[in-house]
Enzyme design. Structure first.
Site, short mmCIF file in Angstrom:
data_model
loop_
_atom_site.label_atom_id
_atom_site.label_comp_id
_atom_site.label_asym_id
_atom_site.label_seq_id
_atom_site.Cartn_x
_atom_site.Cartn_y
_atom_site.Cartn_z
N GLU A 1 -30.73 -101.64 -88.74
CA GLU A 1 -31.69 -100.59 -88.41
C GLU A 1 -32.00 -100.57 -86.92
O GLU A 1 -32.18 -99.51 -86.32
CB GLU A 1 -32.98 -100.85 -89.19
CG GLU A 1 -34.10 -99.88 -88.90
CD GLU A 1 -35.30 -100.11 -89.80
OE1 GLU A 1 -35.51 -101.27 -90.23
OE2 GLU A 1 -36.03 -99.14 -90.07
N ASP B 1 -32.02 -89.74 -90.89
CA ASP B 1 -30.93 -90.71 -91.01
C ASP B 1 -29.68 -90.01 -91.54
O ASP B 1 -28.57 -90.22 -91.05
CB ASP B 1 -31.31 -91.85 -91.96
CG ASP B 1 -32.63 -92.52 -91.59
OD1 ASP B 1 -33.58 -91.81 -91.23
OD2 ASP B 1 -32.71 -93.75 -91.69
N TRP C 1 -35.33 -84.71 -87.83
CA TRP C 1 -35.32 -85.10 -89.25
C TRP C 1 -35.20 -83.83 -90.10
O TRP C 1 -34.23 -83.64 -90.83
CB TRP C 1 -36.59 -85.88 -89.59
CG TRP C 1 -36.40 -87.37 -89.45
CD1 TRP C 1 -36.37 -88.28 -90.46
CD2 TRP C 1 -36.18 -88.11 -88.24
NE1 TRP C 1 -36.14 -89.54 -89.96
CE2 TRP C 1 -36.02 -89.47 -88.61
CE3 TRP C 1 -36.09 -87.79 -86.89
CZ2 TRP C 1 -35.79 -90.48 -87.68
CZ3 TRP C 1 -35.85 -88.79 -85.97
CH2 TRP C 1 -35.70 -90.10 -86.35
N GLU D 1 -38.80 -98.96 -99.57
CA GLU D 1 -38.59 -97.65 -98.99
C GLU D 1 -37.45 -96.96 -99.76
O GLU D 1 -37.71 -96.20 -100.67
CB GLU D 1 -38.29 -97.77 -97.49
CG GLU D 1 -38.65 -96.51 -96.75
CD GLU D 1 -39.16 -96.72 -95.34
OE1 GLU D 1 -39.41 -97.84 -94.93
OE2 GLU D 1 -39.30 -95.68 -94.65
N ARG E 1 -35.86 -102.79 -98.91
CA ARG E 1 -37.30 -102.96 -98.80
C ARG E 1 -38.03 -101.87 -99.60
O ARG E 1 -37.39 -101.08 -100.30
CB ARG E 1 -37.73 -102.95 -97.34
CG ARG E 1 -37.55 -101.62 -96.67
CD ARG E 1 -38.00 -101.69 -95.21
NE ARG E 1 -37.82 -100.42 -94.56
CZ ARG E 1 -37.40 -100.27 -93.30
NH1 ARG E 1 -37.11 -101.32 -92.57
NH2 ARG E 1 -37.29 -99.07 -92.79
#
Ligand code: BGC
Length: 928
Positions: free
Chosen positions: A778, A509, A563, A502, A500
């Site tokens: 996801e 991740d 993150w 992104e 997509r």
């Protein structure tokens, strides 16, 4: 007879030597000792290094139990013949007494720019043997000084560009007047390049020069092109595309608006060495010519348009008439930001053929390749000049079997090919990639044949290192999906997803998946490179952007707990997996910067971030308001932030200790204590309950040792109870999932961990497998139990994060772990814990010392474990036996053996220390 006597004599002498040289194995076989797999900076014969102290690694080869290196000797020369003759060394290490066989630094005279060095190693072992000198290996230094670049940056004249036709092609001819001994090309660009000499592609890497923090550094690649250059006339041809430098990036409206002012540019330098020793440099400069070619326009999300009619025939060949071509313009980028490439080259890997070809109601062709993947499709087609075909990409079909692209959001992921009309033509994109399992082709006059279509997977070619198999087919498919998720998202940087709008280097991740990734493939260099960009893109105040390279907006996109902690967690994961302290040295300031940032943002050691938090991203959410327990799947973002504040600080303390930074050890140990105290005061009740009654809250608190010892049993009980309340389901999101099963196993609930893993109903790891997934989704319910899709705004079918369970499969089911002190599997721990009804499991892992294997099976009450421990390492084997007498190895009791050491029983385990070699352990009436 005589022979037999001689043999017996040799056996006695060798036997004495062995006993003399080490107190080890009596049952070992004597084989030749060799060194293989020579690596310089973890690469085989690398071209283009800019480290002045490159490091050498090798493996020992011999079949003996207990084999250890006792010393090594390295020699380096600039002439391979002389090296073999033992002459002309520029450096020799001399006999160095150590068992170190990885990362031994070069320590000779200063290495010279663009120079090729040859090296060999030999080793001495604990049986008194000396190996022969190894085969010769080499490496070539890159261009070490900006002034070594004689070529100039060139770019397209902007007047030649239109909105539709954006991609330039450049060419140049040169004559080589003498016989060529060697030719080396140094190439880089802003934007992607694909370069050719005399029509032949230079190298086999895609998406060069790779994705780095372009504001800070740009990689160049070095190629040996000796076989491409001929005596006489030669032509260089180069195509440029937007790549990550100039493609719009970021979801929706895109974030990198400054790209409109960016211009693609090329720097190309060819160094010719003639057989008489003279040299010549051919470099890009204002004499090069520009034109437009077949590729009209290409960008990462939307795809590529290729008009074959526009391809100037034979433009890459010498003798082409370039009279109509215009001179290029010089660009002024400078050379100081150039660095030798650290990227693992992205290569074409698996080739997949269509599994099914069908026609849609509209007359288009729908092709299923059977595997969600990242790459592109090569299409062979014949037709009329000017006909065009359109190839679109999708991960999935909807419930009615229609091609479904809504979840790609604004990414068009579409290639348009206009035919030249001269017979069979072959199309594939050059400057884009797609995440897909299905394609739809419009514009074909007849059904495509299977032979006309090939899907190629493209990913960083890191080399597969691990395998995992078991007696459970769905778990095996889960492992396959994890590996394909990794292939699909390790494309020069670790991306969230490949399809997509992104496809970015999301830090969270990457950190949740890092250690699993290090089992499946050699991600060492891949992460070394990416972590450097992380430190370069780290903000002044120490905060870490959401994505690396940082293409989002500073003000809203950094400092998310779990993150940004990629800054501390990934260096540590890589250190554990590969034993390379240099990663910690290189990342130390970045690790510290991030911890300091959290500290500076906190009040009384409590960090309650003000910036946007991603928290336990995509955790289970209730489908129904009556799902009362579902509120317990939510975890306070502040509790999460404090947990990771503590975790990052503890990793910093360990790192400071390893690097001998005593002051920091003291300072950050104090900080850690305060952070833990603040966690307890704010989030833990006196009974060990947490303010967030979620699995993730307990998992983080327990895994990061934040809950006081006396409250741990209560907390574990709450966690298990919570899982029961959800009918034996997990409810964790990105941050809790990686640690869930290991926390349960650590606190004596292996049965619950297996129950979660074996669960086939949503939410679980196996649920997507039962729905036909071929990659990790996801979301736990990308396809809901009723068959409908989740919200297309956030519904990728190729996101590796939940694949983090792979780490547990390797470390606990198969039981392969590294010792926490002798890291990188210098010493391993083999500690399989059977369960979940599995009757066998096997994992293999190629370490820097050789292949490690743990392979167990259960037959009734008998547990059998086959292990292979690589040379120059040792291992601690944990067996489910409460008495050593239950255990045999190779069919013989384990007591009083030279090759099995320090046998001891701890609780329900028998633990045995072994050296290198293959062993078969059998446990009668094993304790489960
Ligand atoms: C990405 C994720 C990422 C998340 C964080 C998403 O859009 O796809 O994988 O970690 O945003 O907000």
């Amino acid at each position: 007879m005589v022979l037999r006597i001689i043999r017996a004599f040799i056996t006695v002498v060798v036997g004495c030597m062995l006993l003399f040289s080490s107190g080890m194995a009596s049952q070992r076989s004597i084989t030749e000792l060799r060194t293989i797999d020579l690596q310089c900076e973890n690469l085989t014969n690398p071209l283009g290094l800019d480290k002045l102290t490159p490091r050498f690694s090798w493996r020992l080869l011999a079949g003996d139990r207990g084999l250890m290196q006792q010393a090594y000797e390295i020699r380096v020369a600039t002439d391979s013949m002389q090296l073999v003759e033992g002459k002309g060394n520029i450096w020799t290490s001399g006999k160095t007494m150590t068992d170190q066989s990885t990362y031994v630094p070069y320590d000779g005279p200063r290495l010279q720019t663009a120079t090729k060095y040859y090296w060999q190693v030999r080793v001495y072992d604990n049986f008194g043997r000396i190996s022969p000198w190894s085969d010769v290996a080499y490496w070539r230094m890159g261009l070490l000084n900006a002034t070594d670049w004689k070529a100039e940056w060139i770019k397209q004249d902007p007047d030649l560009q239109t909105a539709e036709v954006t991609n330039p092609i450049f060419r140049h001819e040169f004559k080589s007047r003498k016989t060529i001994k060697s030719a080396t090309a140094y190439v880089t660009s802003f934007g992607f390049y694909e370069a050719f000499i005399n029509g032949q592609r230079i190298g086999d890497a895609y998406f060069t020069p790779g994705w780095t923090s372009y504001a800070n550094r740009l990689q160049y690649q070095v190629y040996d092109v000796t076989t491409l250059v001929s005596s006489g006339n030669n032509a260089i041809g180069v195509m440029l595309g937007f790549g990550w430098y100039k493609s719009p990036l970021g979801w929706g409206a895109r974030f990198n608006s400054e790209i409109k002012d960016r211009e693609m540019a090329l720097l190309f330098q060819l160094q010719l060495v003639y057989s008489d020793g003279s040299t010549e440099i051919i470099g890009s400069d204002e004499r090069w010519k520009q034109h437009v070619g077949a590729i009209q326009h290409a960008e990462i999300y939307d795809g590529e348009t290729n008009d074959a009619r526009k391809e100037p025939k034979r433009w890459m060949m010498p003798g082409f008439n370039a009279a109509a071509w215009k001179p290029v313009m010089l660009a002024h980028h400078g050379k100081n930001m150039l660095v030798a490439s650290e990227s693992e080259p992205v290569r074409r890997r698996e080739a997949l053929k269509p599994r099914e070809i069908s026609q849609t109601a509209e007359g288009d062709w729908l092709i299923d390749f059977g595997q969600n993947m990242t790459g592109y499709v090569v299409v062979n087609v014949a037709g009329r000049r000017g006909d065009s075909i359109v190839v679109e990409h999708a991960e999935i079909l909807d419930q009615q079997g229609n091609f479904y692209t809504t979840n790609l959001r604004t990414a068009k992921s579409k290639n348009v090919y206009v035919l030249a009309g001269d017979g069979e033509e072959q199309f594939y994109p050059h400057f884009t990639f797609h995440g897909f399992r299905y394609i739809r082709i419009k514009g074909l006059s007849a059904a495509p044949k299977v032979s006309d279509l090939t899907a190629f997977a493209l990913y960083s070619d890191m080399g597969e290192t691990g395998t995992f198999t078991s007696s459970h087919p769905l778990i095996n498919q889960l492992q396959k999906n994890i590996v394909w998720g990794q292939k699909g998202n390790f494309l020069d940087v670790p991306t969230d997803c490949p399809q997509r709008d992104e496809r970015l280097g999301w830090t969270g991740d990457a950190q949740v998946f890092g250690s699993t990734a290090a089992f499946n493939m050699n991600v060492h260099r891949f992460f070394v490179k990416w972590l450097k960009d992380l430190s370069l893109d780290q903000l002044e105040n120490g905060s870490v952007p959401y994505v690396i390279p940082h293409v989002l907006d500073d003000s809203v996109s950094s400092g998310a707990a779990g993150w940004a902690d990629a800054a501390t967690i990934i260096p540590w994961q890589m250190y554990m997996a590969y034993g390379d302290k240099q990663i910690l040295i290189d990342q130390y300031e970045s690790m510290k910067g991030w911890v300091n940032y959290m500290n500076n943002q906190s009040t009384d050691f409590l960090w309650k971030p003000g910036s946007r938090q991603t928290a336990d991203w995509l955790h289970y959410t209730p489908q129904h308001f009556l799902d009362a327990a579902a509120k317990s799947a939510f975890t306070s973002s502040h509790l999460i932030a404090q947990s990771f504040f503590a975790h990052s600080t503890s990793l910093l303390v360990k790192t400071a200790g390893l690097l001998g930074k005593q002051e920091d050890v003291v300072r950050y140990s104090d900080l850690l204590e305060q952070v833990r105290k603040a966690f307890v005061a704010e989030y833990v009740t006196s009974n060990g309950n947490l303010i967030s009654e979620s699995q993730t809250a307990y998992v983080l608190g327990l895994n990061f040792d934040l809950i006081p010892a006396e409250q741990v049993p209560g907390a574990v009980k709450r966690l298990v109870q919570n899982i029961e309340d959800y009918g034996g389901h997990l409810t964790t999101g990105f941050l809790g999932t990686p640690y869930l099963c290991s926390v349960l196993a650590r606190y004596g609930h292996i049965d619950v961990a297996y129950k979660l893993l074996m669960n086939e109903r949503y939410p679980s790891w196996l649920y997507p497998v039962t729905k036909g997934a071929t990659t990790i989704w996801e979301r736990w319910d990308g396809i809901r139990p009723d068959g409908t899709f989740q919200n297309p705004d956030m519904n990728s079918f190729n996101h590796y994060a939940y694949g983090a369970i792979g780490d547990w499969m390797y470390t606990t089911i198969a039981g392969i772990q590294s010792d926490s002190i002798a890291v990188g599997y210098k010493k391993s721990v083999i500690k399989p814990i059977p369960g979940g009804g599995l009757t066998f499991a096997k994992a293999t892992l190629n370490t820097y010392y050789g292949q490690l294997v743990s392979d167990w099976r259960l037959t009734g009450e008998e547990f059998q474990l086959d292990v292979v421990i690589p040379p120059n390492t040792s291992s601690s084997i944990h067996l489910p036996a409460t008495h050593a007498a239950q255990v045999t190895e190779g069919g013989k009791p384990i007591a009083n053996r030279d090759d099995l050491h320090a046998v001891r029983v701890v609780g329900k385990e028998t633990i045995i220390q072994v050296g290198a070699g293959s062993y078969r352990f059998t446990v009668k009436e094993s304790a489960k």
